[in-house]
Design a protein around this motif. Structure first.
Motif, PDB file in Angstrom:
ATOM      1  N   ILE A  42     126.107 -19.081  62.128  1.00 53.95           N
ATOM      2  CA  ILE A  42     124.903 -18.263  62.127  1.00 53.95           C
ATOM      3  C   ILE A  42     124.384 -18.124  60.696  1.00 53.95           C
ATOM      4  CG2 ILE A  42     123.902 -15.995  62.617  1.00 53.95           C
ATOM      5  CD1 ILE A  42     124.626 -17.274  65.147  1.00 53.95           C
ATOM      6  N   ILE A  43     123.084 -18.308  60.515  1.00 54.88           N
ATOM      7  CA  ILE A  43     122.445 -18.130  59.211  1.00 54.88           C
ATOM      8  C   ILE A  43     121.538 -16.910  59.275  1.00 54.88           C
ATOM      9  CG2 ILE A  43     120.901 -19.148  57.491  1.00 54.88           C
ATOM     10  CD1 ILE A  43     121.767 -21.906  58.492  1.00 54.88           C
ATOM     11  N   ASP A  44     121.824 -15.938  58.416  1.00 55.81           N
ATOM     12  CA  ASP A  44     121.004 -14.717  58.302  1.00 55.81           C
ATOM     13  C   ASP A  44     120.825 -13.989  59.626  1.00 55.81           C
ATOM     14  OD1 ASP A  44     120.685 -15.229  55.604  1.00 55.81           O
ATOM     15  OD2 ASP A  44     118.785 -16.286  55.873  1.00 55.81           O
ATOM     16  N   GLY A  45     121.705 -14.193  60.551  1.00 52.25           N
ATOM     17  CA  GLY A  45     121.628 -13.503  61.828  1.00 52.25           C
ATOM     18  C   GLY A  45     120.536 -14.005  62.743  1.00 52.25           C
ATOM     19  N   GLU A  46     119.746 -15.009  62.311  1.00 45.80           N
ATOM     20  CA  GLU A  46     118.618 -15.440  63.141  1.00 45.80           C
ATOM     21  C   GLU A  46     118.570 -16.922  63.459  1.00 45.80           C
ATOM     22  OE1 GLU A  46     115.060 -14.142  61.257  1.00 45.80           O
ATOM     23  OE2 GLU A  46     115.213 -15.508  59.562  1.00 45.80           O
ATOM     24  N   ILE A  47     119.360 -17.734  62.752  1.00 49.57           N
ATOM     25  CA  ILE A  47     119.474 -19.154  63.098  1.00 49.57           C
ATOM     26  C   ILE A  47     120.903 -19.412  63.537  1.00 49.57           C
ATOM     27  CG2 ILE A  47     119.471 -21.526  62.249  1.00 49.57           C
ATOM     28  CD1 ILE A  47     117.325 -20.849  60.322  1.00 49.57           C
ATOM     29  N   SER A  48     121.061 -20.021  64.700  1.00 49.44           N
ATOM     30  CA  SER A  48     122.378 -20.481  65.127  1.00 49.44           C
ATOM     31  C   SER A  48     122.388 -21.993  65.082  1.00 49.44           C
ATOM     32  CB  SER A  48     122.691 -20.003  66.550  1.00 49.44           C
ATOM     33  OG  SER A  48     123.975 -20.456  66.965  1.00 49.44           O
ATOM     34  N   ILE A  49     123.427 -22.558  64.475  1.00 55.15           N
ATOM     35  CA  ILE A  49     123.622 -23.999  64.566  1.00 55.15           C
ATOM     36  C   ILE A  49     124.688 -24.222  65.627  1.00 55.15           C
ATOM     37  CG2 ILE A  49     124.286 -26.117  63.398  1.00 55.15           C
ATOM     38  CD1 ILE A  49     123.173 -25.065  60.841  1.00 55.15           C
ATOM     39  N   ASP A  50     124.244 -24.775  66.744  1.00 52.86           N
ATOM     40  CA  ASP A  50     125.024 -25.019  67.944  1.00 52.86           C
ATOM     41  C   ASP A  50     125.302 -23.719  68.707  1.00 52.86           C
ATOM     42  OD1 ASP A  50     124.983 -27.768  67.684  1.00 52.86           O
ATOM     43  OD2 ASP A  50     126.827 -27.836  66.525  1.00 52.86           O
ATOM     44  N   PHE A  51     125.651 -23.906  69.982  1.00 47.55           N
ATOM     45  CA  PHE A  51     125.858 -22.777  70.883  1.00 47.55           C
ATOM     46  C   PHE A  51     126.928 -23.180  71.884  1.00 47.55           C
ATOM     47  CE2 PHE A  51     125.015 -19.605  74.085  1.00 47.55           C
ATOM     48  CZ  PHE A  51     124.547 -18.513  73.370  1.00 47.55           C
ATOM     49  N   PRO A  52     128.202 -22.946  71.564  1.00 49.13           N
ATOM     50  CA  PRO A  52     129.306 -23.416  72.394  1.00 49.13           C
ATOM     51  C   PRO A  52     129.600 -22.460  73.549  1.00 49.13           C
ATOM     52  CG  PRO A  52     130.182 -22.263  70.512  1.00 49.13           C
ATOM     53  CD  PRO A  52     128.678 -22.254  70.343  1.00 49.13           C
ATOM     54  N   PRO A  53     130.506 -22.826  74.440  1.00 50.16           N
ATOM     55  CA  PRO A  53     130.903 -21.906  75.510  1.00 50.16           C
ATOM     56  C   PRO A  53     131.594 -20.655  74.980  1.00 50.16           C
ATOM     57  CG  PRO A  53     132.276 -23.879  75.526  1.00 50.16           C
ATOM     58  CD  PRO A  53     131.158 -24.145  74.581  1.00 50.16           C
ATOM     59  N   ASP A  54     131.979 -20.671  73.715  1.00 52.22           N
ATOM     60  CA  ASP A  54     132.626 -19.511  73.096  1.00 52.22           C
ATOM     61  C   ASP A  54     131.632 -18.515  72.501  1.00 52.22           C
ATOM     62  OD1 ASP A  54     134.105 -22.070  72.887  1.00 52.22           O
ATOM     63  OD2 ASP A  54     135.752 -20.807  72.268  1.00 52.22           O
ATOM     64  N   ALA A  55     130.331 -18.753  72.632  1.00 55.44           N
ATOM     65  CA  ALA A  55     129.337 -17.898  71.971  1.00 55.44           C
ATOM     66  C   ALA A  55     129.479 -16.435  72.368  1.00 55.44           C
ATOM     67  CB  ALA A  55     127.931 -18.399  72.265  1.00 55.44           C
ATOM     68  N   TYR A  56     129.713 -16.164  73.639  1.00 53.85           N
ATOM     69  CA  TYR A  56     129.863 -14.776  74.089  1.00 53.85           C
ATOM     70  C   TYR A  56     131.084 -14.129  73.443  1.00 53.85           C
ATOM     71  CZ  TYR A  56     130.707 -10.782  77.178  1.00 53.85           C
ATOM     72  OH  TYR A  56     130.942  -9.526  77.675  1.00 53.85           O
ATOM     73  N   ALA A  57     132.192 -14.868  73.397  1.00 58.15           N
ATOM     74  CA  ALA A  57     133.398 -14.349  72.752  1.00 58.15           C
ATOM     75  C   ALA A  57     133.163 -14.126  71.263  1.00 58.15           C
ATOM     76  CB  ALA A  57     134.572 -15.309  72.966  1.00 58.15           C
ATOM     77  N   HIS A  58     132.395 -15.008  70.626  1.00 56.24           N
ATOM     78  CA  HIS A  58     132.053 -14.826  69.216  1.00 56.24           C
ATOM     79  C   HIS A  58     131.286 -13.528  69.012  1.00 56.24           C
ATOM     80  CE1 HIS A  58     132.163 -19.481  68.509  1.00 56.24           C
ATOM     81  NE2 HIS A  58     133.360 -18.942  68.514  1.00 56.24           N
ATOM     82  N   ALA A  59     130.328 -13.265  69.901  1.00 60.63           N
ATOM     83  CA  ALA A  59     129.516 -12.053  69.779  1.00 60.63           C
ATOM     84  C   ALA A  59     130.387 -10.804  69.853  1.00 60.63           C
ATOM     85  CB  ALA A  59     128.455 -12.027  70.872  1.00 60.63           C
ATOM     86  N   LEU A  60     131.374 -10.818  70.739  1.00 57.25           N
ATOM     87  CA  LEU A  60     132.274  -9.671  70.875  1.00 57.25           C
ATOM     88  C   LEU A  60     133.203  -9.541  69.670  1.00 57.25           C
ATOM     89  CD1 LEU A  60     133.349  -9.968  74.629  1.00 57.25           C
ATOM     90  CD2 LEU A  60     131.563  -8.522  73.650  1.00 57.25           C
ATOM     91  N   ALA A  61     133.737 -10.662  69.226  1.00 62.84           N
ATOM     92  CA  ALA A  61     134.737 -10.623  68.160  1.00 62.84           C
ATOM     93  C   ALA A  61     134.141 -10.245  66.813  1.00 62.84           C
ATOM     94  CB  ALA A  61     135.432 -11.986  68.050  1.00 62.84           C
ATOM     95  N   PHE A  62     132.889 -10.666  66.555  1.00 66.98           N
ATOM     96  CA  PHE A  62     132.323 -10.504  65.213  1.00 66.98           C
ATOM     97  C   PHE A  62     131.030  -9.694  65.198  1.00 66.98           C
ATOM     98  CE2 PHE A  62     134.585 -14.651  65.350  1.00 66.98           C
ATOM     99  CZ  PHE A  62     135.700 -14.251  64.617  1.00 66.98           C
TER     100      PHE A  62
END
Length: 278
Positions: A42-62
């Motif tokens: 994630i860049i500056d909270g507004e650009i994501s480079i790629d979007f894996p099946p782990d994205a939801y878990a990433h959102a929770l963890a971080f």
């Protein structure tokens, strides 16, 4: 720019999903800080480079607000880099009204995967807030306050996999993952466009093991060879930060092994949750 590494593993993750090798078994239930999920940045909270099946878990963890992402740059269509099914949840009864439209950028095959994965359950009120732009290599586009250059990845012949240079406020970020060696034409294109990388993220799937010729990924020696080529044309310099990531479980990327690479090559080994600023 603030760069957040949400996932630092290759397709299978670390420990690998279905693996019972001694290395993977040694990590399970032990030191979760050495777990590596699939690649997302994630860049500056507004650009994501790629979007894996782990994205939801990433959102929770971080504590990442996925609804704040305005732009998604997709490198290629492989499942560990683009899990399109989740976008049916970006609206309707699944979420509050979205803050922003989502602009997805990727190659033709990425668009095909998006269409196929969302056609069964996507609702018009959700798709109406998502825009898709098909990209090719050697192009320059403007996205919000960012200048973006596209480069060809050396990652097979089935699709036109892409790499990205992202620039804002005089700072440059170069994303070199998933790929093998960078082509001479790509290096020249960056130089001709006046790109200067303050931080480079390298595919280091094999860590310190030399890959076979023609591979679609790299080791740290490959990374250093690219860095020298970029320095020779002024795209990088001695102040450029180098980050290695996308580790496979086959490389046994334990804390001790990646720390040795950090010391030997003067690089930073990404881990899930690493935050850097340039």
């Amino acid at each position: 720019m603030k760069i957040t590494y949400l996932g630092s593993g290759a397709a299978e993750g670390v420990p690998a999903m279905f693996c019972s090798c001694p290395f993977c078994m040694s990590l399970r239930g032990a030191d979760k800080s050495q777990y590596r999920t699939r690649s997302q940045l994630i860049i500056d909270g507004e650009i994501s480079i790629d979007f894996p099946p782990d994205a939801y878990a990433h959102a929770l963890a971080f504590n990442v607000d996925l609804s704040a992402i305005k732009y998604l740059l997709v490198t290629h269509s492989h499942m560990d880099h683009f899990y399109a099914h989740d976008f049916i949840l970006r609206g309707y009864k699944y979420s509050s009204p979205q803050k922003y439209r989502l602009a997805i950028y990727g190659n033709t095959e990425v668009k095909n995967v998006y269409d196929e994965c969302t056609r069964r359950e996507m609702r018009d009120e959700v798709s109406g807030l998502i825009d898709f732009t098909t990209l090719h290599s050697f192009h320059e586009i403007s996205v919000g306050d960012y200048r973006i250059l596209t480069l060809p990845a050396e990652h097979g012949t089935v699709e036109e996999a892409l790499l990205y240079y992202v620039e804002k406020g005089g700072k440059g970020y170069l994303h070199l993952c998933d790929t093998g060696a960078l082509s001479d034409k790509a290096v020249s294109f960056l130089a001709e466009k006046g790109a200067h990388a303050d931080l480079i993220t390298f595919d280091c799937t094999f860590l310190d093991a030399m890959p076979k010729a023609g591979t679609r990924h790299m080791c740290v020696e490959d990374n250093m060879a690219i860095l020298r080529r970029l320095m020779a044309v002024g795209v990088a310099d001695t102040a450029t930060k180098s980050v290695i990531t996308h580790f496979s479980h086959n490389a046994r990327p334990s804390y001790e092994r990646v720390h040795e690479a950090e010391k030997k090559y003067n690089v930073t080994a990404a881990y899930d949750g690493l935050v850097l600023e340039i």
